[in-house]
Design a protein around this motif. Sequence first.
Motif, PDB file in Angstrom:
ATOM      1  N   GLU A 133      -7.523  10.098   1.668  1.00 19.49           N
ATOM      2  CA  GLU A 133      -6.745   8.980   1.177  1.00 19.49           C
ATOM      3  C   GLU A 133      -5.535   9.553   0.439  1.00 19.49           C
ATOM      4  O   GLU A 133      -4.445   9.026   0.486  1.00 19.49           O
ATOM      5  N   TYR A 134      -5.782  10.631  -0.251  1.00 21.03           N
ATOM      6  CA  TYR A 134      -4.719  11.252  -1.017  1.00 21.03           C
ATOM      7  C   TYR A 134      -5.098  12.696  -1.354  1.00 21.03           C
ATOM      8  O   TYR A 134      -6.240  12.968  -1.659  1.00 21.03           O
ATOM      9  N   PHE A 135      -4.138  13.596  -1.281  1.00 22.85           N
ATOM     10  CA  PHE A 135      -4.393  14.935  -1.820  1.00 22.85           C
ATOM     11  C   PHE A 135      -3.141  15.487  -2.498  1.00 22.85           C
ATOM     12  O   PHE A 135      -2.024  15.208  -2.085  1.00 22.85           O
ATOM     13  N   GLU A 171       1.797  14.560  -9.102  1.00 19.28           N
ATOM     14  CA  GLU A 171       2.553  15.820  -9.049  1.00 19.28           C
ATOM     15  C   GLU A 171       3.333  16.058 -10.341  1.00 19.28           C
ATOM     16  O   GLU A 171       3.377  17.175 -10.856  1.00 19.28           O
ATOM     17  N   GLU A 228       0.116   4.307   6.050  1.00 22.42           N
ATOM     18  CA  GLU A 228       0.406   5.582   5.423  1.00 22.42           C
ATOM     19  C   GLU A 228       0.999   6.611   6.342  1.00 22.42           C
ATOM     20  O   GLU A 228       0.326   7.510   6.816  1.00 22.42           O
ATOM     21  N   ARG A 233     -10.400  11.535  -1.947  1.00 21.06           N
ATOM     22  CA  ARG A 233      -9.270  12.013  -2.728  1.00 21.06           C
ATOM     23  C   ARG A 233      -9.451  13.451  -3.146  1.00 21.06           C
ATOM     24  O   ARG A 233     -10.551  13.833  -3.531  1.00 21.06           O
ATOM     25  N   LYS A 238       0.778   4.078  -2.943  1.00 20.96           N
ATOM     26  CA  LYS A 238       0.374   5.458  -2.688  1.00 20.96           C
ATOM     27  C   LYS A 238       1.454   6.443  -3.108  1.00 20.96           C
ATOM     28  O   LYS A 238       1.174   7.492  -3.671  1.00 20.96           O
ATOM     29  N   ASN A 262       0.810  -1.212   0.000  1.00 22.07           N
ATOM     30  CA  ASN A 262       0.000   0.000   0.000  1.00 22.07           C
ATOM     31  C   ASN A 262       0.844   1.262   0.000  1.00 22.07           C
ATOM     32  O   ASN A 262       0.553   2.232  -0.691  1.00 22.07           O
ATOM     33  N   THR A 263       1.877   1.235   0.834  1.00 21.03           N
ATOM     34  CA  THR A 263       2.743   2.399   0.983  1.00 21.03           C
ATOM     35  C   THR A 263       3.368   2.776  -0.354  1.00 21.03           C
ATOM     36  O   THR A 263       3.342   3.942  -0.755  1.00 21.03           O
ATOM     37  N   HIS A 282      -4.440   5.936   7.323  1.00 18.76           N
ATOM     38  CA  HIS A 282      -4.357   4.483   7.201  1.00 18.76           C
ATOM     39  C   HIS A 282      -3.067   3.998   7.855  1.00 18.76           C
ATOM     40  O   HIS A 282      -2.048   4.682   7.782  1.00 18.76           O
ATOM     41  N   PHE A 335       1.523   6.707  -6.910  1.00 20.28           N
ATOM     42  CA  PHE A 335       0.351   7.483  -7.311  1.00 20.28           C
ATOM     43  C   PHE A 335       0.590   8.977  -7.088  1.00 20.28           C
ATOM     44  O   PHE A 335       0.404   9.818  -7.969  1.00 20.28           O
ATOM     45  N   ASN A 336       1.040   9.243  -5.867  1.00 22.20           N
ATOM     46  CA  ASN A 336       1.325  10.606  -5.453  1.00 22.20           C
ATOM     47  C   ASN A 336       2.312  11.328  -6.371  1.00 22.20           C
ATOM     48  O   ASN A 336       2.067  12.442  -6.839  1.00 22.20           O
TER      49      ASN A 336
END
Lengths: 187, 126
Positions: B64-66, A67, B101, B29, A59, A55-56, B98, A62-63
């Motif tokens: 969850e994400y920004f 950007e 995270e 999100r 993410k 998951n880490t 999470h 994705f992040n």
Amino acid sequence: MEKEKQGFLDFAYQLYKTMKTNEISLVYEGEVTQEITKTFTSLTEKSLSKNAESNTVQKKVFNVMVECLQNISKHADSLTDEDEERRGIVMVSKGDDSYNIITGNIIKNERVQSLKDSLEHINSLDKAGLSTLFKQQIKESTISDKGGAGLGLIDIAKKTGSKLIYQFKELNDQVSFFILTSTIKRN
Amino acid sequence: MEVINIKGTDDTPNVILDKASGQFELSGRSLPEDVNQFYGSILDWIDAYAADPLDRTEFNFKLEYFNTASSKIILDILLKFEEIVENGKEVIIKWHYHEDEEDMLEAGEEYSDIVEIPFDYIVYTD
């Protein structure tokens, strides 16, 4: 004519082989819009979760992709002033111990030095230094007309924990090509 | 006050702002291309709320994400609630993250370094 056709077939196969060998899961050249950003990030998300990546890591990938892509859609210059499209290249590859996200776009030569300075400054900082810079920048920044906050590169460096690898290739006396590689470690 | 209840999409968050029921929530999100367009009415609502807030406001952030442009707007939101605190009312930020995270936990900690509002960190597992 036949020879030319054969040449394209060979090229397609070579490209396929290169992509396979380097585990490149995505290559794109073209206009970068919000729709493209959403499509690519969701494609990559699906392929990462299929590969049972943690998951880490999912993410972070994705992040960083968001950007990088939004940087292009907000800041890329074009070869000529008449051309308003914000284009770039995007590549995602998987190595043994990391994912690489490579993006490239045209930038006006007059903007190269200040971008280089920011990159150097970010690369000179450790985790705590990046956090301090981020907090300072988020307080001082205002959302630009393009919708950016000037935080993207700092965020990428923070989240990846790796130095930003970059290169500028001068194309002519007006513009250069800027390439940025972001590396996300897999464990 | 009118209730804001916006359903999230793949690039915009769920937003609930409901003074009557005391629900304040931003979740999901947030990576819109134009943050000003999405958050404009939300910031206006909070401005109006800040003029006459509840004695105690509990705001849940379960993101969850920004993206970084949203991170600037989230600070703007927090700064408005900081004013409410300065005016003598109680505000508490419930920052959910999470368990996998750490980046989301760190983001919350960075905000709490900047604004003078108490933060509660709440870990969740799927």
